[in-house]
Structures are given as structure tokens and as C-alpha cells.
Design an enzyme around this catalytic site. Sequence first.
Site, PDB file in Angstrom:
ATOM      1  N   CYS A  73       5.744  -0.921   0.637  1.00  0.00           N
ATOM      2  CA  CYS A  73       5.184  -0.371   1.868  1.00  0.00           C
ATOM      3  C   CYS A  73       5.523  -1.300   3.035  1.00  0.00           C
ATOM      4  CB  CYS A  73       3.676  -0.214   1.738  1.00  0.00           C
ATOM      5  SG  CYS A  73       2.882   0.304   3.276  1.00  0.00           S
TER       6      CYS A  73
ATOM      7  N   CYS B 223      -3.927   1.992   2.283  1.00  0.00           N
ATOM      8  CA  CYS B 223      -3.053   1.112   3.062  1.00  0.00           C
ATOM      9  C   CYS B 223      -3.850   0.405   4.166  1.00  0.00           C
ATOM     10  CB  CYS B 223      -1.922   1.954   3.656  1.00  0.00           C
ATOM     11  SG  CYS B 223      -0.610   0.995   4.403  1.00  0.00           S
TER      12      CYS B 223
ATOM     13  N   CYS C 222       2.816   3.544   2.491  1.00  0.00           N
ATOM     14  CA  CYS C 222       1.883   4.132   1.532  1.00  0.00           C
ATOM     15  C   CYS C 222       1.560   5.573   1.901  1.00  0.00           C
ATOM     16  CB  CYS C 222       0.564   3.358   1.513  1.00  0.00           C
ATOM     17  SG  CYS C 222       0.697   1.738   0.781  1.00  0.00           S
TER      18      CYS C 222
ATOM     19  N   CYS D 137       1.778  -2.539   4.506  1.00  0.00           N
ATOM     20  CA  CYS D 137       0.861  -3.427   3.789  1.00  0.00           C
ATOM     21  C   CYS D 137       1.559  -4.220   2.685  1.00  0.00           C
ATOM     22  CB  CYS D 137      -0.321  -2.645   3.226  1.00  0.00           C
ATOM     23  SG  CYS D 137       0.073  -1.669   1.764  1.00  0.00           S
TER      24      CYS D 137
ATOM     25  N   GLY E 114      -9.640  22.333 -19.056  1.00  0.00           N
ATOM     26  CA  GLY E 114      -8.260  22.795 -18.945  1.00  0.00           C
ATOM     27  C   GLY E 114      -8.110  24.304 -19.028  1.00  0.00           C
TER      28      GLY E 114
END
Lengths: 356, 273
Positions: free
Chosen positions: B237, B268, B262, B240, B29
Site C-alpha cells: 500500500c 488503512c 488498501c 500505509c 449455505g
Amino acid sequence: MYVAAKGGEEAIAAAHSWLAEERRGRGALLDVDQIASQLALVVARVMSEGSLYDPELAALALRQARGDLIEAVFLIRAYRTTLPRLGASRPIDTGAMACDRRVSATFKDIPGGQVLGPTFDYTHRLIDFAEAAGADPAALAEAAPPLRPRVSDHLGREGLLRDEPRGDTSPPDLTREPLALPACRALRLQALARADEGFLLGLAYSTQRGYGRTHAFVGELRLGAVEVEIDLPELGFSVAFAEISVTECETVNQFTGSKTEPPQFTRGYGLTLGACERKAISMSLVDRALQWRELGEDFVGAPAQDEEFVLAHADNIQATGFLEHIKLPHYVDFQAELELIRRLRRAAAQTREAAE
Amino acid sequence: MTDYNFAYLDEPTKKMIRRAILKGLAVPGYQVPFASREMPMPCGWGTGGVQVTAACLMPKDVLKVIDQGADDTTNAVSIRAFFARVAGVATTTRTAKASIIQTRHRIPETPLREDQILVYQVPIPEPLRFLEPRETETRRMHALEEYGLMHVKLYEDIARHGAIATSYAYPAMVNDRYVFDPSPIPRFDNPKLESPAIQLFGAGREQRIYAIPPHTRVVSLDFEDHPFEASKADGVCALCGAEDSYLDEIVADDAGTRRFQCSDTDWCAERRA
């Protein structure tokens, strides 16, 4: 549909072909030498902001960029970054410059004289239709330029002008090390020398209008050719390996003294590759404004005094890249914002209904 | 092949970048300054990610590049083509087949593995930047672990809106020490920041690299009474039928009919295969 479209590959290829056609334009293809000699000032600006002295390459980049200055600078920078760094030259001696132009606003006459040179100053800005018709200018008599010592050396002898410490160490290279703040003056000058001319012009102008006023006089402005030398330790002497054209501006600034310094004149410094007079003057004003800390002056909150602000935003390649990236697709983060705003509005509506 | 070194950058530059990456992994970080090079593509268009990818790439690597979750976004296409040209590596659109994935604004839906590296393109690496514009100041704040300002900002959101009004680039604490910016991924993706894969973040213009080592604790900032929520659009979606993937909203006609699909095109496609 502007999609992150299926077929992005073909779209990119088609765009590039179109660009190539537009770039070619009409008429005879511009000769690189024509660009370098007839549009010399824009070529100088590309060299200066690209940090690479090569008029031919800058001209080529300009043609490839369809005259877009920043795009041309970008091409030069991206090329420059692939070149090896072989060493540091000796400091150039601008006092030994073969001056094409040399003016001082602080003294009526100076050793070596005032030389206007090829300047737009005092031209009337009337479009020259005769030039458009192809009339050639009268030929000039050529004379070897005499040596013209720098004006600041005269003032310096009297102790009226603050002496700048000299160092033998190579300055840090901001293209090879991350910029750390606060920066030394050498590093600041390096950043300013690469900076966008328009940005520096605006900042310098702001100091003249009172945002960090520095009372600048142009002590000297000079333009001409200097030799670049490099030390060869094996041989024990230095050799000149190039002659380049530079513009140098030294301002003389009023300074009433501070706790640490007696009253004396101080200087702002500007140096650019090629003929970039406006940039050199702007640079010297901004350089002087940034020296408030060393000179013990007050920080009045002016943008031109703010080192972090100036250095972080002066580079037009960084600025343009980040600015223009907002035209890339952002629909993922925008979608996140949409979803949030719809939710907050729903919640606000429910609260309102409940209150009624 | 080309006249350039493998993966464009010269070896000393790669070494310099690898050192920054290793330092970043050692101090999760922490934003490591590095001497970002000028790349042959604009700053702000992924030059940080490109430099990190270039420093990590080996000839046997298989590279996937996504932008907004999709492989066929113009800038993803462009970066993939760049590496295909200057490194000659194999490329893929399959998340599972890639050894290095460079991404802008998404974490793939398919869970990543230990043998994968995810490289993020980062525009503004500093999570405190819009609270304090000075780099000199924010570096000091990180050094002192002084994150009160960020908590005040989140609190003010709640006071004004009743909820934390940060929907992407949602700040998180890594390894209980540094608050970091996960790049502009939607907050839906934040839980995936705890991952078996190596995650590297490159900010070219801002000259910073940071990292999350595998299996490192990452906590999205929140309050006990306003816990973090990984939200997404309410929809499924249209292609899908997925209900649990991040969705792109598409305006389907002039009447403003909305449709969702998606954002992760590979995920997807795999579901439909």
C-alpha cells in the site's frame, strides 16, 4: 479520477441538483392531467408494467422520470410495494365491458358488431403538421355502447374451444411470495401482465416466425371500461368500488389434438391495465406458447416455450437494475482478475521459454 | 424520522425476512427463497443486502456500509444515507465500532467479533449458475449434493491454464454440505469466511437469503495437488505500507505507472492514525 471517490456524498448531491434542473426543462411545467390525457398510451404502459391502476400517479411518475418509461415504472413499483394488500377483487367481467374498441379477426360479423374505436390502424403514418399547429379535431357524437358478449363464448358453446377450468381461489401473488417453478398459469399470466412490452413483443414475434409456432388468430381484441367488485362477506354481496380501463386479447389457436386432448381450438390470453393493445396481443401469444406442457405438445426448444427463461427475464425493473449495476465500481473483482491474468501469462511465458 | 416504518420495511415483511434468515442459519449455505420486496433502489444495487439489514436493524445498532472495501464509494454512501434517513441509526466507518456491516465485494481486514453481523449484497446466489442456467435444475443438484460439475470446471481450469482460473466469487463448501457463492469477494477474502461473526447473504432480485453461522467450517474448493490459494496483487500500500491487505490498483499517470493502496479504507486509515 473516477474514484469510489472521496467526497461521494457531495458528488451525489450535485448530481441530483443537476438532474432536477434538467428535468424542469423549458416552458410551462407539464400538467399531470395533460400527460395523462394526451400521452395516455405511455401512461397506460407505466400502469400496466407498474402493476398499479392510477393514471394520475403514472403521469406524475413519467414527468419525474423525464419520460423514461422504465424509470417511471420503477417509481410506481417502489410506491406500490409500500401499499397494504387488503384483499382480492372478484374476477372482472370483460363480457360486460363498455367497449371503446372491439374487433375479431375470426368472424366477419359478430353480435354487437366490430368497433374500430380510437385506433392507429389504417392511419397513414404521415406526420401531422396541422396538429403541430394546434388544430382541434372535429367533435364526435356520443352514443351509449351496447353490450358485446365475448367471441370466445360463441365458440365455447359448440365445444370447439378448449374450456379453461375455473377456480374460486385467489391466485398467488408474485409480489408477496417468491416465484416457484413450475408456475401455474395464473402466476404466469400475472408475470406476463407486468412484463416488459418490448420483451413480450419480441418473444411473440419469434413464435410467429417459427420458434414455437402456435397458429394464432385474434379471436377478439377489446378495450374499454369494466367495474371492479369486491365481496363483502359481512354483507353477503359484492360491491363495485372502481371502474378501470383494460385491454383484453384472446387468441384462438389451431390445435390438432394430442394423446390427452381431442382436436379443438385452444386459447391464448392477454390482459393489460389501460390501452396496451400491442402488449395484450403479445401476451396472449406468449401465454399460448407456454401452455405446451398442459396441452401435451412437444417442447421444441423455442425461447417463448421456456417458462423459466421467459419468467426470469420478462421483468424490466429486475432486468434494468441488474444490467445497469455493472456501472457500479467493480475494481475489487477486476483487480482479482488482473492479478490472475498477469500470473497466468507469466506462467505461460516461462513455459514457452523453457520449451525454446 | 419519516413517514415510513423503522428501517423502511413494514413489520410483517421484516418478520418474513427474519424467518428466512433463521432458516438460513439453521441450514448453513442453503439458499432460502424469500418474497423479496421492490425497494426504492434498483435491483442489482444491493436490495437483497438492504432488506436483510433492514430486518436485522435495531434502533441501538451502529451501521457501517462498504462497497469495494471503502465507505465513501457512491453506492455505499447512498445506502448508508438511506438507513440514516429511514431508521435514524448511528453510522460509522470504523469496522470495530459497527454492530452491523453491509458490504459489497469485500470482507473487512479487521477481524470481526461475535457481536457483529456482516451482511453481503449478492448478485447471483447460485454457485452453479454459470454451469447450469436453470434454477429448477440447480436446486435439484444441491438437494442431491451433486457437485461434480463444479469440480470438473475447476479441473478444466487447471488443464487449460495450470491453475484454477476463478479469482473472485470463489466457491466454497459450508459445514461439509452446501457449495455456496460467497458473493463477488476476491478469493483473498475466502479464508475470512470462517468467522466469529454472523454472516448473512441477501440476493434481492433472485429472492434468496443464505447464511453462515459463527464458527462454521468453510472450505474453499480445491484439489490436493492444487490447493486453494488466497492471492492478491504483488505490491504494498502506497499510503500505509501494508503488505498483507487486499490492494486496489491505481493508474497514476498517462505513462501507465501503477500504484497500490488498501481497498479497505478504514483499515488503512487506522494504520496511519
